[in-house]
Motif scaffolding. Sequence first.
Motif, short mmCIF file in Angstrom:
data_model
loop_
_atom_site.label_atom_id
_atom_site.label_comp_id
_atom_site.label_asym_id
_atom_site.label_seq_id
_atom_site.Cartn_x
_atom_site.Cartn_y
_atom_site.Cartn_z
N LEU A 136 -13.61 -75.52 -49.74
CA LEU A 136 -12.81 -75.25 -48.62
C LEU A 136 -12.53 -74.04 -48.41
N ASN A 137 -12.40 -72.98 -49.47
CA ASN A 137 -12.17 -71.50 -48.89
C ASN A 137 -12.82 -70.81 -50.26
N ALA A 138 -13.84 -69.82 -49.85
CA ALA A 138 -14.24 -69.13 -51.03
C ALA A 138 -13.98 -67.61 -51.20
N ASN A 139 -13.65 -67.49 -52.41
CA ASN A 139 -13.14 -66.02 -52.88
C ASN A 139 -13.92 -65.93 -54.29
N ALA A 140 -15.19 -66.03 -54.42
CA ALA A 140 -15.59 -65.83 -55.57
C ALA A 140 -15.46 -66.87 -56.49
N GLY A 141 -16.14 -67.29 -57.51
CA GLY A 141 -16.26 -68.23 -58.52
C GLY A 141 -16.25 -69.77 -57.73
#
Lengths: 227, 240, 261
Positions: free
Chosen positions: B128-133
Motif C-alpha cells: 500500500l505504501n513503499a518505503n524500502a523493505g
Amino acid sequence: MANKLYVKDKDIVVPGQVLAEGMSYIPSGKAVRNGEAITATVVGKISNKGHVVKVVPIFEKYAPKLGDKIIGKVVSMNNYGWTLDIGVPVKCELDLREGSQSFIETGKMAQFFAVGDLVFVEIIGNRNGTFKVSAKDRLYRRLPSGHLINVASGLIPRLIGKQGSMINTLKDESGCNIIIGQNGYVYVHCDDTKNIYKVQDAINLIESDTTSSGLTEKVKKMLGGKN
Amino acid sequence: MTEKSEMSLVVKGRRIDGRKANELRKMTAEVGVIPQADGSAKFSMGETVAIAGVYGPKEVLPKHQTKDDRALIRVYYSMLPFSTTDRCRPGPSRRSKEISKVMIDALEAAIITEKYPATAIEIHVQILNANAGTRTAAINAASLALANAGIEMRDLVCAVASGKADDTILLDLFQPEDNFGQADLPIAVMPNRKEITLVQMDGDLSSKEFDEAMKLVMDSAMEIYEVQKAALTGKKEKKK
Amino acid sequence: MSLVNTEFIKESLNNNVRSDGRKLDEYRDIEIETGIIPQANGSARVKLGETEVIAGVKFSVGKPYPDSANKGMFMVNGELSPISNPNYRGGPPSPESIELSRVVDRAIRESKTVNFEDLCIEEGEAAWMLSVDIYPMNSDGNLFDAGVIAALLAIKTAKFPEYDKESGKVAHETRTKKGIKLQNVPVMVTIGKVGSKLLIDPTFEEESIMEARLNIATIDNGNICAMQKGGVTPITNEELKNAVKLATIKGKELRKLLNKY
C-alpha cells in the motif's frame, strides 16, 4: 536433554513456538515432535493433561471428511446425480442411487432435489478429489426455504453443546427448526421470520462468549420463549 | 544502488531517522483485515505497509498443475500504483514477478504442504505504501496471513533487509538508505528453527561486512516474531 | 466462498427484509479516513459495511492536448483485485474492472467537480495530470459507491508536489500546501432490482442474486450527472424513475456526510 514444559493449560501459542523439550512429553492435536522439542504448527490453545501437550486450533477452515453431516446447495444435475456447492472450493457430488432409500427415475430427479435446493447430507467417500455424499438415511433431506447462517468451523461444537444441549435450547426457545451443518452453515426455518434474527443474535452471543458460564440461561433470555 | 547522496546517511552512529545501526523500524501487525479471505494480515515496517490475503486450501486450476502429494503454493505480489514516489503502472512488472517467485520459496519452506495434497494455497500481497523493505514486509504479512488461515506451518517466517550505507552496516534500510546505499541484503528466516528461507543481495560487501550484516538480521528475527505473535494471539476468532 | 440461499433472500426482500436487518433504502455503516498513504499525493480509505476500498492520487506533469491547451487531465483506474474476494480472478483487467473504472471516472468527470483549467501550468506546454487509482481491500458488494467516495476525497485532500518550470521536473517526494478546489460534490447511489423491489447499497450476496443494477450519480443541485445500468434483466420506465428519485434523496444524505471531510 532435560524435560522442560514451556507452556501451561489455556496458553495461546503460534506456529513454530517450542512448547516442551524432552522425550517424555507427548504431542497431540496440532503439535509435532521436532527432534527433542515439541512445537505448535498452528495458532492454538494449549490443553495440557499430564505429559500430553495438545494444541487446539483457533483459526480453522472447514476441511471436509468422511462422516461429516453437511448442508449443501444443488448447483447442477445430470443423469448420474447432483453436483453440490458446500461452501468450500472442492467438488462434491450426490449420486443418483444415494439420493433416497427409494428408487429415483432420472426423469423425476427434480422432485427430490432441484437446482437451487438446500440439502442436508452426509459425506460417504472421496473419489479422485471429489467428495461423495448420501441422502439415503432418514436424517437427510431437502431443506425447504430457510435462512443460512455462515459460522466459523470452530464454533460448531459450541452450537451443538454437550449432548446437543445448546442446539436443543436454540430450537425449543425459538420455536424454529434448526439444522447444523459441520461445514459451517446453520439452517434456520421459522414460521415467523422475525425469529430467524433472534436465532442469529443468539448465535452471535455464543460466538462472543468467553466465560461459558450461564450461557444457556443468557441464550434462553435472548430468545424469550416460543412465539 | 545509485549515486552517492550529497548528505550523510549516518552521523555519529545515528541514522537520519534517529535509529542506531542495529535498530528495526517501528512495526505494526494486524490479522483478519480481509473478511472475504481465508486468512489475512497487514504488516508495516516504518512507512512500508503490506497487506496479505490467503485463499485456500482450494481446488487447483488448471487441473494439470495439481501436485498429488502436497499443496501447490502460489504467490501474487504487487505494488499499488500510488504506493511509490513515482507512480508505478498497474499490472505485473518483471520485478514483481521475480519477488512473487522468491516469496513462494521463502514461504513454502515453512508450510507443511503434505497436509494438503492436491490443493492450491494462494497468497496475494499488495504494497500500500513503499518505503524500502517491501518484499520483507510482504513476507511478514504473508506469514501472518497463512497462520490466520489456520494453515499448518513449521514456523512463522520473519524477514528484514540489512545493508550498507556510508560504509556502515545497517539493519532495516529505509528509502533514503536504500536509494543511496552501497548494499542491500533482504533475508527471511524461520526464527525458532534458525533456518534461512530467502537470500537476495546486491551491492558491494566484503566477507566481513557480509557476516556483520547477517548477524544484524539473525539477531532481530525474534523481535519480528514477537510482533507477529502478538497480532495472532491478541485477537479472538472472527471469521464469517 | 459462501453458500447463498437465493430463494430465501428473494422471499425476505419481498417482505422488505434484508439479511443484515437493513431497510431497502438504507446504507451500511460508512467509515472514512483520508491521508493514509504517505507516497500518494492524496488518499482515502472508505468502508461501506465490510466493503473496504482505498483510493490514491498521484500527480504528474504532461503536455496538454492541442485542442485543450489550457487544461490538465485526470484518469480513474479501478480493479476488482483478487485479494479482496475469492470470486475475482487475476490477469488482465476484466470487463467488470474496466466498467468500475469508467463508471467511477464518469461520475467525477461529468460532475465538473475538477476544473481542468485549474490544472494548467503553462498553456500549450505543461499541465497537471492526475491518476486516481482505486483498489478494494475487501469486497462485500457495491465497489461503485465506495469507489466514488474514496476517489473524490482522495482528490479533495490531494496536495501538489513541487514543480520546477525550468527543468520541467516534478519533485515527487515533496508536497506543497496547494490542492485542488472541488466545484461540486458528486455522489453515486447504486441500486439493485430484485423482483419488484429496489434496494440500495447491495452486499456481495445481494449482488449475486439481483437481476439488474443501476448506478446513479447526482451533483449538489440534485441534477443527474452519470448513470449506468448493469445486468441482463430489463427495467421499466417507472422503475427507472423511482430509482432516480431514490438516488437523488439518498445522494443528498451521502453528500452531507462527505462535506465533513
